[in-house]
Scaffold this active site. Structure first.
Site, PDB file in Angstrom:
ATOM      1  N   LYS A 177      25.247  -4.732  -0.874  1.00 17.08           N
ATOM      2  CA  LYS A 177      26.709  -4.697  -1.041  1.00 17.08           C
ATOM      3  C   LYS A 177      27.383  -3.978   0.124  1.00 17.08           C
ATOM      4  O   LYS A 177      28.589  -3.787   0.124  1.00 17.08           O
ATOM      5  CB  LYS A 177      27.061  -3.960  -2.341  1.00 17.08           C
ATOM      6  N   ARG A 193      11.237   3.635   3.776  1.00 19.94           N
ATOM      7  CA  ARG A 193      10.740   2.690   4.786  1.00 19.94           C
ATOM      8  C   ARG A 193      11.917   1.826   5.200  1.00 19.94           C
ATOM      9  O   ARG A 193      12.640   1.299   4.341  1.00 19.94           O
ATOM     10  CB  ARG A 193       9.622   1.817   4.236  1.00 19.94           C
ATOM     11  N   ARG A 240       0.777  -1.224   0.000  1.00 20.18           N
ATOM     12  CA  ARG A 240       0.000   0.000   0.000  1.00 20.18           C
ATOM     13  C   ARG A 240       0.810   1.276   0.000  1.00 20.18           C
ATOM     14  O   ARG A 240       0.599   2.150  -0.816  1.00 20.18           O
ATOM     15  CB  ARG A 240      -0.927   0.049   1.214  1.00 20.18           C
ATOM     16  N   THR A 241       1.699   1.394   0.958  1.00 19.57           N
ATOM     17  CA  THR A 241       2.356   2.686   1.124  1.00 19.57           C
ATOM     18  C   THR A 241       3.121   3.082  -0.134  1.00 19.57           C
ATOM     19  O   THR A 241       3.028   4.207  -0.617  1.00 19.57           O
ATOM     20  CB  THR A 241       3.277   2.654   2.357  1.00 19.57           C
ATOM     21  N   HIS A 279       4.699   5.829  11.660  1.00 14.90           N
ATOM     22  CA  HIS A 279       4.259   5.758  10.262  1.00 14.90           C
ATOM     23  C   HIS A 279       3.347   6.973  10.045  1.00 14.90           C
ATOM     24  O   HIS A 279       2.125   6.840   9.979  1.00 14.90           O
ATOM     25  CB  HIS A 279       3.505   4.439  10.041  1.00 14.90           C
TER      26      HIS A 279
HETATM   27  C1  NCD Z   1       1.086  -0.861   8.222  1.00 17.36           C
HETATM   28  C2  NCD Z   1       2.592  -0.800   8.402  1.00 17.36           C
HETATM   29  O1  NCD Z   1       3.341  -1.064   7.462  1.00 17.36           O
HETATM   30  O2  NCD Z   1       2.987  -0.434   9.495  1.00 17.36           O
HETATM   31  N1  NCD Z   1       0.753  -1.067   6.883  1.00 17.36           N
HETATM   32  C3  NCD Z   1       0.577   0.027   6.077  1.00 17.36           C
HETATM   33  O3  NCD Z   1       1.467   0.782   5.805  1.00 17.36           O
HETATM   34  N2  NCD Z   1      -0.669   0.258   5.655  1.00 17.36           N
HETATM   35  C4  NCD Z   1       0.399  -1.776   9.135  1.00 17.36           C
HETATM   36  C5  NCD Z   1       0.857  -3.193   9.239  1.00 17.36           C
HETATM   37  O4  NCD Z   1       1.787  -3.626   8.569  1.00 17.36           O
HETATM   38  O5  NCD Z   1       0.236  -3.907  10.034  1.00 17.36           O
END
Ligand code: NCD
Length: 306
Positions: free
Chosen positions: A84, A105, A55-56, A133
């Site tokens: 590497k 991320r 998703r993100t 997040h």
């Molecule tokens: C969340 C995350 O990555 O923290 N997912 C997301 O970005 N929608 C929630 C999760 O992984 O449970």
């Protein structure tokens, strides 16, 4: 209010006025998202994902494309030079020449903050370990405003893994700027992080419990989360808490008619599929709201929305 050139690392860095402003801008992006725009034409977004995501990453890419910009990046750290032995600082110094804005991320807490220090372009935290997040929390707030027309005055339950879940940390920081009552519902082992509790204590009313049945009839928003299996140091510990909470039709019978259920997704077993078609389910609507919110953020940080 100045957003151009800023980073989004933690929602602790944002004021109530700034969050209200971002929410208003997101609303104006609804029609832009549907019709398309060239607001960010010529701009490049880099998505550096050192941890899995669907998703993100796609949400940011979709937001960028809908604004006429383009996106580059990687989704598997294994195929990047990190494998590497390249360190994050060098990666950021390189990528700033390729992109106008970067989403990172990373499995390590503090990584996004560090990344921002080394990049000369805005950095957005797309998830830093179990820590935060922020853009997920902003889209969660946007969903609440859109559905309930307000945030002040609401009673909101955050349910599940409040220890390792990063979305609930960012969301708690943001909600502490509003006039809300928060219910933290979790197994004893997965209680809300102390540092989050310490930061928000005194600002709003917080009630901790491990019983979902006790809060379900009184809340306006039920924010469900997945037990974050991959963050447990020990599989035996995970086994003790897996399946702790599950929303299903019998449980929803005691809920207010206008109570909404949110979830950052992916879900495992904490929301039964039968809930999807009820009047309470809003978690798939959140996905669209995420695109709209990220369009607003990209436009603001790149200085194209004032
Ligand atoms: C969340 C995350 O990555 O923290 N997912 C997301 O970005 N929608 C929630 C999760 O992984 O449970």
């Amino acid at each position: 209010m100045e957003f151009q050139g800023r980073d989004i690392i933690s929602l602790k860095d944002f004021s109530r006025e700034e969050i209200d402003y971002i929410l208003r801008i997101a609303r104006t992006m609804e029609s832009v998202a549907k019709n398309g725009s060239d607001l960010l034409a010529g701009k490049i977004l880099a998505t550096l994902f050192f941890e899995p995501s669907t998703r993100t990453r796609l949400s940011f890419e979709s937001a960028m494309h809908r604004l006429g910009g383009s996106a580059i990046g990687f989704a598997e750290a294994e195929i990047a030079s990190v494998k590497k032995g390249e360190n994050l600082a060098d990666t950021m110094r390189v990528v700033e020449s390729y992109a106008d804005i970067i989403v990172v991320r990373h499995p390590l807490e503090g990584a996004a903050r560090l990344a921002a220090e080394f990049a000369g372009v805005p950095v957005i935290n797309g998830g830093s370990g179990a820590e935060e997040h922020p853009t997920q929390a902003l889209l969660d707030l946007y969903t609440i405003v859109k559905e309930k027309s307000r945030i002040d005055g609401l009673s909101i339950a955050l349910v599940g893994d409040l220890r390792y879940g990063r979305t609930v940390h960012s969301l708690a920081y943001a909600l502490s700027l509003f006039d809300v009552t928060l219910h933290f519902v979790s197994p004893e082992m997965l209680r809300m992080r102390r540092e989050v509790l310490e930061t928000i204590t005194g600002k709003i009313e917080v009630v901790e419990t491990n019983r979902l049945e006790d809060v379900i009839d009184g809340v306006d928003v039920l924010y469900m989360t997945r037990i974050q299996k991959e963050r447990f140091p020990d599989a035996a510990e995970y086994a003790k808490v897996r399946g702790s909470y599950r929303i299903d039709l019998p449980l929803l019978e005691s809920a207010r008619e206008d109570m909404i259920v949110l979830h950052p997704l992916p879900r495992v077993d904490e929301i039964a599929f039968e809930v999807d078609k009820t009047i309470h389910a809003r978690y798939f609507g959140q996905v669209w709201n995420g695109v709209v919110m990220r369009m607003a953020l990209l436009g603001l940080l790149l200085g194209q929305i004032k």
